[in-house]
Design a protein around this motif. Structure first.
Motif, PDB file in Angstrom:
ATOM      1  N   GLU A 165      10.845  11.895  20.265  1.00 56.51           N
ATOM      2  CA  GLU A 165      10.880  11.071  21.474  1.00 56.51           C
ATOM      3  C   GLU A 165       9.808   9.995  21.437  1.00 56.51           C
ATOM      4  O   GLU A 165      10.020   8.868  21.879  1.00 56.51           O
ATOM      5  CB  GLU A 165      10.689  11.954  22.714  1.00 56.51           C
ATOM      6  CG  GLU A 165      11.877  12.857  23.013  1.00 56.51           C
ATOM      7  CD  GLU A 165      11.695  13.598  24.322  1.00 56.51           C
ATOM      8  OE1 GLU A 165      10.732  13.289  25.059  1.00 56.51           O
ATOM      9  OE2 GLU A 165      12.518  14.481  24.609  1.00 56.51           O
ATOM     10  N   THR A 166       8.649  10.351  20.917  1.00 57.04           N
ATOM     11  CA  THR A 166       7.551   9.386  20.823  1.00 57.04           C
ATOM     12  C   THR A 166       6.905   9.497  19.451  1.00 57.04           C
ATOM     13  O   THR A 166       6.956  10.547  18.808  1.00 57.04           O
ATOM     14  CB  THR A 166       6.477   9.644  21.899  1.00 57.04           C
ATOM     15  OG1 THR A 166       5.939  10.962  21.726  1.00 57.04           O
ATOM     16  CG2 THR A 166       7.062   9.504  23.290  1.00 57.04           C
ATOM     17  N   GLU A 168       3.250   8.007  17.234  1.00 60.14           N
ATOM     18  CA  GLU A 168       1.986   7.283  17.319  1.00 60.14           C
ATOM     19  C   GLU A 168       2.119   6.023  16.477  1.00 60.14           C
ATOM     20  O   GLU A 168       2.081   6.075  15.250  1.00 60.14           O
ATOM     21  CB  GLU A 168       0.834   8.152  16.818  1.00 60.14           C
ATOM     22  CG  GLU A 168      -0.523   7.493  16.984  1.00 60.14           C
ATOM     23  CD  GLU A 168      -1.662   8.401  16.561  1.00 60.14           C
ATOM     24  OE1 GLU A 168      -2.746   7.875  16.243  1.00 60.14           O
ATOM     25  OE2 GLU A 168      -1.461   9.630  16.540  1.00 60.14           O
ATOM     26  N   GLU A 169       2.311   4.909  17.139  1.00 60.01           N
ATOM     27  CA  GLU A 169       2.588   3.664  16.426  1.00 60.01           C
ATOM     28  C   GLU A 169       1.304   3.085  15.848  1.00 60.01           C
ATOM     29  O   GLU A 169       0.255   3.070  16.481  1.00 60.01           O
ATOM     30  CB  GLU A 169       3.240   2.655  17.372  1.00 60.01           C
ATOM     31  CG  GLU A 169       3.794   1.429  16.665  1.00 60.01           C
ATOM     32  CD  GLU A 169       4.629   0.559  17.588  1.00 60.01           C
ATOM     33  OE1 GLU A 169       4.323  -0.644  17.672  1.00 60.01           O
ATOM     34  OE2 GLU A 169       5.567   1.088  18.216  1.00 60.01           O
ATOM     35  N   ARG A 181      14.404   4.987  14.833  1.00 63.60           N
ATOM     36  CA  ARG A 181      14.138   6.424  14.978  1.00 63.60           C
ATOM     37  C   ARG A 181      15.442   7.210  15.015  1.00 63.60           C
ATOM     38  O   ARG A 181      15.556   8.288  14.430  1.00 63.60           O
ATOM     39  CB  ARG A 181      13.355   6.688  16.267  1.00 63.60           C
ATOM     40  CG  ARG A 181      11.910   6.244  16.225  1.00 63.60           C
ATOM     41  CD  ARG A 181      11.242   6.591  17.543  1.00 63.60           C
ATOM     42  NE  ARG A 181      10.319   5.545  17.951  1.00 63.60           N
ATOM     43  CZ  ARG A 181       9.816   5.423  19.161  1.00 63.60           C
ATOM     44  NH1 ARG A 181      10.169   6.274  20.108  1.00 63.60           N
ATOM     45  NH2 ARG A 181       8.975   4.452  19.445  1.00 63.60           N
TER      46      ARG A 181
END
Length: 552
Positions: A165-166, A168-169, A181
């Motif tokens: 879902e997320t 760490e960019e 993704r």
């Protein structure tokens, strides 16, 4: 709308469908009327048409190496040339490309998608398993950090179908937006997640290591720590030993004339033969496997000497060594503990100075470039006992594994000395331990066999007569929750005594369930028939197989 570079003209080029353009180029052979000026576009066109590694190597050999290195990373229809090479799904061509200057860190500029991500995603378009190419790209030096670690850490967790879902960019992962993704979530398989995770745990080769392998034309040595499932102690010891072997200087007063002699020790089914085969593939060396279970006397391994009866036929190993005189090759003596003292004595001279005598005509053969591998189960008790005392050699961090591996190797040398004696032991270059798989590695081995099954049953039905007949085919095997499925198989069926063989048998049972579904279909088997979609999943510790509704 005109299609160009996989992105419709007029649309946002930062969103790419991972489809490469088909080269529209005259089908003129590269060698017609002799070599012409180096033409990267023609070469890529021929690779798309199916040119093999030998064809590409012969073409590149016509041109100055420095010129090839300058030209090879050119852009073709908006994409770095190496993207087309990866799409071909041939690791030999990819290695050749990189050896001639190809860049595994290449990026598609419009979308910022790195080559590694393209290799993963391309499996959906090509409908082929890209795992070997992904592992090769990592082994050739690609940075695994360009794939967000949330996709593969921990690798034993199932990956959501749309990816994490997320994430760490950061600068390396900024390309991985929501659509990217979803693409990776759909295409990144369990084995690939393992190889990505393993690459992050593996020290990158030093500048000097790269320099040595480049000068010795042995860059493939750098890949050794990346392609095996488990056995990091074994692969790192072999990497270090080979690097040392090729880099030590020779002189007239002190020639480096001793062949490399390795003992591969460990339980059956834990990668001894697989690693030998992979070494042969990586280093482009022919491999001869001699089964020592049927050897009671040295003449059965090497043959009687001329002029005794039968000498003219030789044996497979004798003839292999003769054919590869003064050439690199691998002689793999399997189940070496079954051999007798006269075999050990016959090996002393070849192991000591590389001198061997062809039994057919008594001609002296130079075997200094031969890599000898003695595979044995004789030291299993010592290895299992050590692993029970020091579990971190299986589940610890890499630094701890390597430290414990050095200790275990010394213990194996002493055990080998007691079993085989000082003359033979003194000629061994290194003792390489193979240990049981960790729980995660067991699951990845199971996935390897599932991938092989998937590729096999996807092949089209062929109703021809003879060896080409294929009655089972056109099956799309979908492994839902691949980490859970493979973990279930491993927990149920892995045996330390049998290793990968126990998991191969377990996947054979899955194959049986799929075939049973296939034969339950009440219609005739035909060529060019529709694809049959089958789902494999796990529930409450059991593997389940079901037919998917084509309309769903």
């Amino acid at each position: 709308m005109e299609q160009r570079s996989g992105v419709p003209v007029g649309q946002d080029h930062s969103v790419w469908d991972y489809v490469l353009p088909k080269m529209d180029f005259p089908g003129t052979p590269l060698y017609k009327d002799g070599p012409k000026p180096f033409d990267l576009e023609s070469l890529i066109y021929n690779i798309q048409l199916g040119a093999d590694c030998r064809y590409v190597r012969n073409y590149l050999a016509n041109y100055d190496k420095a010129h090839v290195r300058r030209e090879l990373n050119g852009i073709i229809d908006g994409f770095p040339s190496i993207f087309y090479v990866v799409a071909r799904n041939d690791d030999s061509i990819l290695r050749l490309w990189v050896a001639n200057g190809g860049n595994v860190g290449a990026i598609h500029e419009a979308s910022q998608v790195p080559l590694l991500a393209f290799a993963i995603a391309h499996s959906e378009n090509s409908q082929r398993d890209m795992t070997a190419i992904v592992a090769t790209i990592l082994g050739l030096g690609a940075d695994p950090a360009c794939i967000p670690e949330e996709f593969y850490t921990p690798y034993t967790d199932d990956l959501p179908i749309d990816g994490p879902e997320t994430i760490e960019e950061n600068e390396k992962t900024a390309w991985c937006k929501i659509e990217a993704r979803k693409k990776l979530g759909k295409t990144l398989n369990f084995s690939q997640r393992y190889f990505l995770w393993r690459a992050t745990c593996t020290d990158r080769p030093s500048v000097r290591a790269k320099q040595i392998t480049l000068r010795k034309n042995a860059q493939a040595i750098l890949e050794i720590p990346y392609f095996m499932i488990g056995q990091t102690v074994a692969s790192n010891r072999i990497f270090t030993r080979l690097l040392n072997h090729i880099s030590m200087p020779s002189s007239k007063t002190k020639p480096n004339m001793k062949p490399l002699v390795l003992v591969f020790a460990g339980p059956s089914g834990h990668g001894k033969t697989e690693l030998a085969r992979q070494l042969g593939h990586l280093l482009s060396l022919d491999l001869e496997v001699a089964d020592c279970t049927i050897v009671e006397h040295e003449r059965e391994l090497f043959g009687p000497r001329h002029p005794y009866v039968g000498a003219e036929r030789g044996t497979p190993l004798n003839n292999f060594l003769a054919r590869h005189a003064d050439q690199g090759c691998i002689a793999f003596l399997d189940e070496f503990e079954k051999t007798t003292k006269d075999v050990h004595e016959a090996l002393l001279l070849p192991f000591d100075n590389g001198e061997y005598q062809d039994r057919r005509d008594l001609r002296r053969i130079n075997c200094t470039k031969t890599i000898w591998i003695l595979a044995t189960n004789a030291l299993d008790e010592q290895i299992i006992s050590f692993c029970d005392r020091y579990e971190d050699i299986i589940v610890g961090d890499e630094s701890t594994k390597q430290k414990l591996g050095r200790t275990l190797s010394k213990e194996l040398k002493q055990a080998f000395l007691q079993r085989f004696g000082a003359p033979l032991t003194g000629r061994i270059s290194d003792f390489v331990p193979f240990v049981p798989f960790s729980a995660g590695e067991q699951a990845v081995v199971a996935h390897k066999f599932l991938r092989e099954l998937t590729s096999t049953i996807r092949e089209p039905v062929d109703l021809c007569e003879g060896s080409g007949e294929r009655l089972i085919g056109n099956i799309n095997l979908h492994v839902k929750h691949d980490a859970s499925v493979c973990t279930t198989i491993a927990k149920s069926d892995y045996s330390r005594d049998l290793g990968a063989r126990s998991l191969s048998v377990a996947v054979k049972a899955v194959e049986g369930l799929v075939v049973e579904l296939y034969y339950q279909e009440d219609e005739e088997i035909v060529e060019d028939g529709k694809m049959m979609d089958v789902m494999v999943d796990s529930h409450a510790g059991e593997i389940r197989v079901k037919l998917l509704d084509p309309s769903s």
